[in-house]
Write a protein that holds these residues in place. Structure first.
Motif, mmCIF file in Angstrom:
data_model
loop_
_atom_site.group_PDB
_atom_site.id
_atom_site.type_symbol
_atom_site.label_atom_id
_atom_site.label_comp_id
_atom_site.label_asym_id
_atom_site.label_seq_id
_atom_site.Cartn_x
_atom_site.Cartn_y
_atom_site.Cartn_z
ATOM 1 N N ILE A 75 -5.198 -7.292 -9.097
ATOM 2 C CA ILE A 75 -5.312 -5.983 -9.747
ATOM 3 C C ILE A 75 -5.857 -6.171 -11.158
ATOM 4 N N LYS A 76 -6.804 -5.339 -11.527
ATOM 5 C CA LYS A 76 -7.428 -5.417 -12.841
ATOM 6 C C LYS A 76 -6.771 -4.428 -13.806
ATOM 7 N N PHE A 77 -6.058 -4.945 -14.778
ATOM 8 C CA PHE A 77 -5.587 -4.160 -15.907
ATOM 9 C C PHE A 77 -5.254 -5.117 -17.025
ATOM 10 N N ASP A 78 -5.060 -4.588 -18.222
ATOM 11 C CA ASP A 78 -4.844 -5.471 -19.358
ATOM 12 C C ASP A 78 -3.441 -5.315 -19.936
ATOM 13 N N SER A 79 -3.147 -6.119 -20.941
ATOM 14 C CA SER A 79 -1.805 -6.138 -21.521
ATOM 15 C C SER A 79 -1.447 -4.811 -22.189
ATOM 16 N N ARG A 80 -2.423 -4.126 -22.738
ATOM 17 C CA ARG A 80 -2.165 -2.826 -23.371
ATOM 18 C C ARG A 80 -1.689 -1.813 -22.335
ATOM 19 N N ILE A 81 -2.321 -1.789 -21.187
ATOM 20 C CA ILE A 81 -1.930 -0.870 -20.110
ATOM 21 C C ILE A 81 -0.530 -1.214 -19.612
ATOM 22 N N ALA A 82 -0.263 -2.504 -19.413
ATOM 23 C CA ALA A 82 1.064 -2.922 -18.952
ATOM 24 C C ALA A 82 2.132 -2.524 -19.967
ATOM 25 N N SER A 83 1.854 -2.741 -21.223
ATOM 26 C CA SER A 83 2.803 -2.382 -22.279
ATOM 27 C C SER A 83 3.048 -0.872 -22.309
ATOM 28 N N ASN A 84 1.997 -0.090 -22.139
ATOM 29 C CA ASN A 84 2.139 1.368 -22.105
ATOM 30 C C ASN A 84 2.975 1.833 -20.917
ATOM 31 N N MET A 85 2.744 1.245 -19.742
ATOM 32 C CA MET A 85 3.520 1.628 -18.564
ATOM 33 C C MET A 85 4.988 1.248 -18.746
ATOM 34 N N TYR A 86 5.245 0.087 -19.311
ATOM 35 C CA TYR A 86 6.609 -0.348 -19.593
ATOM 36 C C TYR A 86 7.273 0.618 -20.582
ATOM 37 N N LYS A 94 -0.333 -13.463 -14.950
ATOM 38 C CA LYS A 94 0.393 -13.840 -13.730
ATOM 39 C C LYS A 94 0.244 -12.752 -12.661
ATOM 40 N N ILE A 95 0.405 -11.489 -13.059
ATOM 41 C CA ILE A 95 0.268 -10.378 -12.107
ATOM 42 C C ILE A 95 -1.144 -10.354 -11.522
ATOM 43 N N PRO A 121 0.810 -1.227 0.000
ATOM 44 C CA PRO A 121 0.000 0.000 0.000
ATOM 45 C C PRO A 121 0.845 1.280 0.000
ATOM 46 N N ASP A 122 2.126 1.177 0.330
ATOM 47 C CA ASP A 122 2.988 2.359 0.327
ATOM 48 C C ASP A 122 3.521 2.707 -1.069
ATOM 49 N N THR A 123 3.340 1.827 -2.032
ATOM 50 C CA THR A 123 3.763 2.119 -3.406
ATOM 51 C C THR A 123 2.820 3.164 -3.975
ATOM 52 N N LYS A 124 3.402 4.236 -4.525
ATOM 53 C CA LYS A 124 2.607 5.379 -4.985
ATOM 54 C C LYS A 124 1.637 5.018 -6.105
ATOM 55 N N SER A 125 2.084 4.206 -7.064
ATOM 56 C CA SER A 125 1.241 3.878 -8.209
ATOM 57 C C SER A 125 1.763 2.639 -8.911
ATOM 58 N N LYS A 126 0.944 2.120 -9.820
ATOM 59 C CA LYS A 126 1.402 1.007 -10.652
ATOM 60 C C LYS A 126 2.605 1.440 -11.469
ATOM 61 N N GLN A 127 2.565 2.673 -11.975
ATOM 62 C CA GLN A 127 3.673 3.165 -12.781
ATOM 63 C C GLN A 127 4.969 3.198 -11.974
ATOM 64 N N ALA A 128 4.889 3.613 -10.732
ATOM 65 C CA ALA A 128 6.079 3.640 -9.876
ATOM 66 C C ALA A 128 6.638 2.232 -9.698
ATOM 67 N N ALA A 129 5.759 1.249 -9.556
ATOM 68 C CA ALA A 129 6.206 -0.139 -9.433
ATOM 69 C C ALA A 129 6.883 -0.594 -10.725
ATOM 70 N N PHE A 130 6.297 -0.264 -11.862
ATOM 71 C CA PHE A 130 6.902 -0.622 -13.152
ATOM 72 C C PHE A 130 8.260 0.063 -13.307
ATOM 73 N N ASN A 131 8.357 1.315 -12.885
ATOM 74 C CA ASN A 131 9.631 2.027 -12.971
ATOM 75 C C ASN A 131 10.714 1.308 -12.166
ATOM 76 N N SER A 132 10.369 0.855 -10.983
ATOM 77 C CA SER A 132 11.337 0.198 -10.108
ATOM 78 C C SER A 132 11.761 -1.182 -10.619
ATOM 79 N N CYS A 133 10.914 -1.801 -11.405
ATOM 80 C CA CYS A 133 11.150 -3.187 -11.819
ATOM 81 C C CYS A 133 11.433 -3.328 -13.313
ATOM 82 N N TYR A 134 11.930 -2.292 -13.925
ATOM 83 C CA TYR A 134 12.139 -2.304 -15.380
ATOM 84 C C TYR A 134 13.020 -3.476 -15.838
ATOM 85 N N ARG A 135 14.128 -3.698 -15.180
ATOM 86 C CA ARG A 135 15.041 -4.788 -15.599
ATOM 87 C C ARG A 135 14.361 -6.151 -15.514
#
Length: 82
Positions: free
Chosen positions: A57-68, A50-51, A19-33
Motif C-alpha cells: 500500500i502506498k502512503f506516507d508517514s504524514r498520512i499514517a500520523s493523521n489517521m492515528y 514496514k506496512i 478486502p472486506d476492511t472498509k478503509s485504511k482508517q477503519a483498520a487504524f481504528n481497530s488497531c489503535y492500541r
C-alpha cells in the motif's frame, strides 16, 4: 526492535490486506492500541516502511500520523462522553 514493531503491526497488516476492511482508517481504528505500542518503539517513517513492505500500500508517514490522530481524537471524545 524490528520484530517487536512487526508483532505490533501484525493485526493492522492483516486488516489492510483484507478486502472486506472498509478503509485504511477503519483498520487504524481497530488497531489503535497496537499502533500506540509500535509508535513508542519507532518513528512513523519506520512504521510506514514496514506496512508498505508487507502490504504494498502506498502512503506516507504524514498520512499514517493523521489517521492515528483521528482515531485518538475519536476515542478521547467517546471516553469523555461516556
Amino acid at each position: 526492535m524490528g520484530d517487536s514493531i512487526k508483532e505490533n503491526l501484525k493485526e493492522l497488516i492483516f486488516l489492510l490486506r483484507d478486502p472486506d476492511t472498509k478503509s485504511k482508517q477503519a483498520a487504524f481504528n481497530s488497531c489503535y492500541r497496537q499502533l500506540t505500542k509500535a509508535k513508542n518503539l519507532a518513528s512513523w517513517e519506520t512504521i510506514v516502511k514496514k506496512i508498505k513492505s508487507e502490504t504494498g500500500i502506498k502512503f506516507d508517514s504524514r498520512i499514517a500520523s493523521n489517521m492515528y490522530g483521528r482515531t485518538k481524537r475519536k476515542l478521547e471524545k467517546n471516553f469523555f462522553l461516556a
